[in-house]
Design an enzyme around this catalytic site. Structure first.
Site, short mmCIF file in Angstrom:
data_model
loop_
_atom_site.label_atom_id
_atom_site.label_comp_id
_atom_site.label_asym_id
_atom_site.label_seq_id
_atom_site.Cartn_x
_atom_site.Cartn_y
_atom_site.Cartn_z
N ILE A 65 0.86 -1.19 0.00
CA ILE A 65 0.00 0.00 0.00
C ILE A 65 0.90 1.24 0.00
CG2 ILE A 65 -1.91 1.22 1.12
CD1 ILE A 65 -2.63 -1.36 2.58
N PRO A 66 1.48 1.58 -1.15
CA PRO A 66 2.26 2.81 -1.22
C PRO A 66 1.33 4.00 -0.94
CG PRO A 66 2.45 1.51 -3.26
CD PRO A 66 1.41 0.88 -2.42
N HIS A 67 1.79 4.91 -0.11
CA HIS A 67 0.92 6.03 0.26
C HIS A 67 1.75 7.23 0.70
CE1 HIS A 67 1.75 3.81 3.99
NE2 HIS A 67 1.67 4.99 4.58
N GLY A 68 1.07 8.36 0.75
CA GLY A 68 1.72 9.57 1.21
C GLY A 68 0.73 10.71 1.35
N LEU A 103 -2.24 5.33 -2.45
CA LEU A 103 -3.09 6.35 -1.84
C LEU A 103 -2.31 7.64 -1.63
CD1 LEU A 103 -5.78 6.96 -0.28
CD2 LEU A 103 -4.60 6.10 1.74
#
Length: 155
Positions: A65-68, A103
């Site tokens: 779940i790459p997110h920032g 996300l």
């Protein structure tokens, strides 16, 4: 916020042929900066890469779940990618990642960010749904599987 509010069909990709974590993040950045958003692909990539440097967003079991968080955006936006073959994502179990939900949220939305991440973690703990996602052969079916799960499990 439901998964269906984060995604659109044009931000769901099936059978993506990328060979590295960097290329996967570049693909995701392009999706998140697509039509209907005020994001640039370079800014999204830099944000996702900076978060990865803090620690991998690979959860294990082939999922990440790459997110920032980013300044200057008004609402959370997501993208989903199913890879043709898994890539090394520095996951704790060392398994290659083939399912990614990316996300980006507004910088000031800390609580919403955590709530969405918790919902996505629940999604990816649902073994039946994860298997359905792996069996999907087109973006429309992926999108429908994700949004229907989100509607059934709305917080």
């Amino acid at each position: 916020m439901q998964i269906g509010e984060l995604l659109s069909l044009d931000r769901v990709v099936e059978n993506a042929d990328v060979t590295s974590k960097k290329r996967t993040l570049e693909l995701i950045s392009g999706l998140l900066s697509g039509e209907g958003t005020e994001l640039s692909a370079d800014e999204v990539f830099d944000t996702l890469l900076a978060r990865e440097r803090l620690g991998s967003t690979g959860l294990g079991a082939g999922v990440a779940i790459p997110h920032g968080r980013m300044k200057g955006i008004q609402q959370a936006v997501g993208a989903f990618v199913k890879l043709h073959e898994g890539v090394d994502f520095d996951a704790p179990d060392k398994r290659p990642v083939d399912l990614l939900f990316a996300l980006i949220v507004p910088e000031e939305c800390t609580d919403a960010h955590l709530d969405i991440l918790a919902q996505l973690a629940r999604l990816f703990r649902d073994d039946e749904t994860v298997e359905q996602l792996r069996q999907c052969t087109d973006g429309t079916t992926l999108y429908r599987t994700l949004t229907e799960w989100g509607a059934r499990h709305a917080a």
